[in-house]
Design a protein around this motif. Structure first.
Motif, PDB file in Angstrom:
ATOM      1  N   ILE A  38       0.557  -7.053   3.522  1.00  0.00           N
ATOM      2  CA  ILE A  38       0.723  -5.609   3.598  1.00  0.00           C
ATOM      3  C   ILE A  38       0.123  -4.993   2.338  1.00  0.00           C
ATOM      4  N   PRO A  39      -0.800  -4.055   2.471  1.00  0.00           N
ATOM      5  CA  PRO A  39      -1.394  -3.452   1.268  1.00  0.00           C
ATOM      6  C   PRO A  39      -0.361  -2.637   0.491  1.00  0.00           C
ATOM      7  N   GLN A  40      -0.531  -2.622  -0.802  1.00  0.00           N
ATOM      8  CA  GLN A  40       0.337  -1.846  -1.673  1.00  0.00           C
ATOM      9  C   GLN A  40      -0.361  -0.540  -2.043  1.00  0.00           C
ATOM     10  N   GLU A  41       0.409   0.405  -2.536  1.00  0.00           N
ATOM     11  CA  GLU A  41      -0.185   1.682  -2.912  1.00  0.00           C
ATOM     12  C   GLU A  41      -1.230   1.503  -4.008  1.00  0.00           C
ATOM     13  N   SER A  42      -1.061   0.469  -4.812  1.00  0.00           N
ATOM     14  CA  SER A  42      -2.041   0.199  -5.858  1.00  0.00           C
ATOM     15  C   SER A  42      -3.386  -0.256  -5.295  1.00  0.00           C
ATOM     16  N   LEU A  85       0.332   1.495   5.711  1.00  0.00           N
ATOM     17  CA  LEU A  85       0.051   1.640   4.287  1.00  0.00           C
ATOM     18  C   LEU A  85       1.012   2.680   3.729  1.00  0.00           C
ATOM     19  N   GLN A  86       1.956   2.239   2.918  1.00  0.00           N
ATOM     20  CA  GLN A  86       2.965   3.135   2.365  1.00  0.00           C
ATOM     21  C   GLN A  86       2.324   4.117   1.390  1.00  0.00           C
ATOM     22  N   ARG A  87       2.723   5.378   1.485  1.00  0.00           N
ATOM     23  CA  ARG A  87       2.218   6.419   0.600  1.00  0.00           C
ATOM     24  C   ARG A  87       3.364   7.266   0.066  1.00  0.00           C
ATOM     25  N   SER A 142       5.285   8.875   3.115  1.00  0.00           N
ATOM     26  CA  SER A 142       4.661   8.846   4.428  1.00  0.00           C
ATOM     27  C   SER A 142       3.980   7.487   4.587  1.00  0.00           C
ATOM     28  N   GLU A 143       3.294   7.301   5.715  1.00  0.00           N
ATOM     29  CA  GLU A 143       2.589   6.050   5.984  1.00  0.00           C
ATOM     30  C   GLU A 143       1.285   6.334   6.698  1.00  0.00           C
ATOM     31  N   ASN A 144       0.229   5.639   6.280  1.00  0.00           N
ATOM     32  CA  ASN A 144      -1.044   5.637   6.985  1.00  0.00           C
ATOM     33  C   ASN A 144      -1.151   4.371   7.838  1.00  0.00           C
ATOM     34  N   ILE A 145      -2.163   4.323   8.683  1.00  0.00           N
ATOM     35  CA  ILE A 145      -2.410   3.173   9.543  1.00  0.00           C
ATOM     36  C   ILE A 145      -3.756   2.552   9.196  1.00  0.00           C
ATOM     37  N   LEU A 146      -3.767   1.229   9.014  1.00  0.00           N
ATOM     38  CA  LEU A 146      -5.006   0.469   8.919  1.00  0.00           C
ATOM     39  C   LEU A 146      -5.054  -0.470  10.123  1.00  0.00           C
ATOM     40  N   ALA A 147      -6.075  -0.315  10.963  1.00  0.00           N
ATOM     41  CA  ALA A 147      -6.187  -1.163  12.150  1.00  0.00           C
ATOM     42  C   ALA A 147      -6.576  -2.572  11.749  1.00  0.00           C
TER      43      ALA A 147
END
Length: 383
Positions: A41-45, A278-280, A294-299
Motif C-alpha cells: 500500500i503506498p504511503q503519503e510519502s 492512497l491515503q491523503r 480522503s483517499e485516492n484510487i490507484l488501479a
C-alpha cells in the motif's frame, strides 16, 4: 471490436507511458499504461514519486485503445460507462472568444467558467445541484519536482503535466469524506458568490444535509459507526456523485486522455482487488474543514490470467483530435453504484459504474507536437 494479448513489464523510468505500434484496425491501437504494480500500500510519502512517474512500483501494461469517434461520441453514458462526452461551447474559448484566457485566473474561473459547467451539467445530465471543488490546468511538459508540496502535489497556480498513472480520484469513503468536509462558507471561500445565486447555494446545502442524514440512517441500520467502514447499501437519500469535467483548451495533438471501460476493470480472480487506496490528508483547502482525510484510487495491473483463449486485459477509449467543445464528464464516485436493492442487487442491464479509471497516454510520432493544454474541474453533483 478486436482484442489483443497484453504483455507486462516493470519500469523504473520517469518517462510517461509509451506507445507500442500494434494497430488492430484503423480505429484501435495498443498503448502502454502505468499501473500500480505492487502488493504494498503506498504511503503519503510516496505521492511525489507517484505523481512524477518515478516510483519503482509502477508497472506498464499494454492495452487496446479505441477511438470513440469510430463508435460515436454519444455511444457512452455516465451511469453505465462511467464517462460521457458532452458538447459545450464555452464563452471563454474560441469561437466564442478571440483567444484563450488565463485559466489560472481564479476570479475569472469561479465567476464565469464554474457557472457554465453547473448549467451544462443541469442541462445535459439532469442534476438538481452542482458545486465546483477545484480547478487544475495541465499545460506543462514535465513536473518540476521542486514545485510540489508533498501534502498537495500541485504547482502554486495548480498547473501540472498530463498524468500518466491509471487512477481514480476517490474511493467511495474518500468521496464521502470530501462532501462531509464542506463548511458553511464554502461559496464565499471559493470566490463563488458572484457565480451562484442565493437559491442555488441554499439548495446545495439543503440537499447535502439530506445526503448525510440518509447516510447516517443507512449506517445505523447496518450497525456501522462511521462512513469509512460502510458499504453504501440501504441508502435512500438523493443520488449524488463526484465528477471531473475535463476539457482541452485547444485541439489535442499529443498525450490524450484515455478512459477505461469500467466493466473490464474487475479482475477475473477475486484474490486481487482492482485498485488500492492512497491515503491523503488535505489541509487548508478553501471551503473545507481545516484538515480532513480522503483517499485516492490507484488501479492495479490486470491479472495475467487466461480466460478461455484470451488474456484478461482492460479496454480503453480516447477521442482522436479532441476539441474544446468535446467535454468529458468523468465519474469519480456515484452513490447509486453502492446503494443495492432488497432483492440482492441489480440485473446486468441496470449495472451502475462505480467510477472510471483514466490516464494520459502517448501517441506515435507526436513528440514534437504542441503540448497538450487542458482544464479539469472537480464537481459535487446531486440529482
Amino acid at each position: 471490436m478486436s482484442t489483443t494479448t497484453s504483455t507486462t513489464t516493470t519500469t523504473t523510468s520517469q518517462a510517461p507511458a509509451s506507445y507500442s505500434v500494434a494497430l488492430k484496425d484503423k480505429d484501435t491501437l495498443t498503448a502502454s499504461f502505468n499501473y500500480w504494480g505492487s502488493t504494498s500500500i503506498p504511503q503519503e510519502s510516496d505521492i511525489l514519486r507517484i505523481f512524477n512517474g518515478s516510483s519503482t512500483e509502477l508497472q506498464r501494461v499494454q492495452c487496446p485503445v479505441t477511438d470513440i469517434r469510430a463508435l460515436g461520441l454519444s455511444s457512452f453514458n455516465l451511469s453505465t460507462h462511467g464517462f460521457q462526452v458532452l458538447r459545450h461551447s464555452s464563452a471563454l474559448l474560441p469561437p466564442q472568444s478571440d483567444s484563450v484566457p488565463d485559466f489560472h485566473n481564479t476570479d475569472l474561473i469561479s465567476a464565469t467558467y464554474w457557472p457554465e459547467l453547473v448549467s451544462l451539467l443541469k442541462a445535459q445530465l439532469g442534476v438538481r445541484s452542482a458545486a465546483a471543488v477545484n480547478t487544475t490546468v495541465r499545460d506543462v511538459k514535465e513536473t518540476d519536482r521542486d514545485g510540489f508540496d508533498p501534502k498537495n502535489p500541485r504547482f502554486v497556480k495548480q498547473s501540472m503535466q498530463p498524468f500518466f498513472i491509471v487512477h481514480g480520484d476517490y474511493t467511495p469513503a474518500g468521496a464521502r469524506a470530501q462532501l462531509r468536509a464542506v463548511v458553511s462558507t464554502y461559496f464565499e471561500d471559493n470566490n463563488n458568490m458572484e457565480g451562484t445565486t442565493e437559491s442555488e447555494r441554499t439548495e446545495f446545502f439543503r440537499l447535502r444535509d439530506e445526503i448525510i442524514a440518509g447516510e447516517e440512517e443507512a449506517m445505523r441500520q447496518e450497525g456501522i459507526g462511521d462512513h469509512w467502514h460502510w458499504s453504501g447499501k440501504n441508502y435512500t437519500g438523493p443520488r449524488w456523485a463526484m465528477l471531473s469535467v475535463w476539457r482541452p483548451l485547444e485541439p489535442v495533438r499529443r498525450d490524450p486522455l484515455g478512459v477505461m471501460d469500467p466493466r473490464t476493470l474487475l479482475q477475473p480472480s477475486t484474490a486481487k482487488p482492482p485498485y488500492i487506496a492512497l491515503q491523503r490528508v488535505y489541509k487548508g483547502r478553501p471551503g473545507f474543514a481545516r484538515e480532513f482525510r480522503s483517499e485516492n484510487i490507484l488501479a492495479v495491473a490486470p491479472d495475467q490470467q487466461q480466460l478461455g483463449n484470451k488474456m484478461h486485459t482492460h479496454q480503453w477509449y480516447y477521442i482522436s483530435q479532441q476539441t474544446p467543445d468535446e467535454v468529458y464528464a468523468l465519474k469519480l464516485f456515484d452513490s447509486e453504484a453502492h446503494r443495492g436493492r432488497g432483492d440482492g442487487g441489480r440485473s446486468e442491464s441496470e449495472e451502475v459504474a462505480q467510477f472510471v479509471a483514466h490516464s494520459a497516454f502517448t501517441l506515435p510520432q507526436q513528440e514534437n507536437e504542441r503540448l497538450r493544454r487542458s482544464v479539469e474541474v472537480r464537481m459535487m453533483v446531486i440529482w
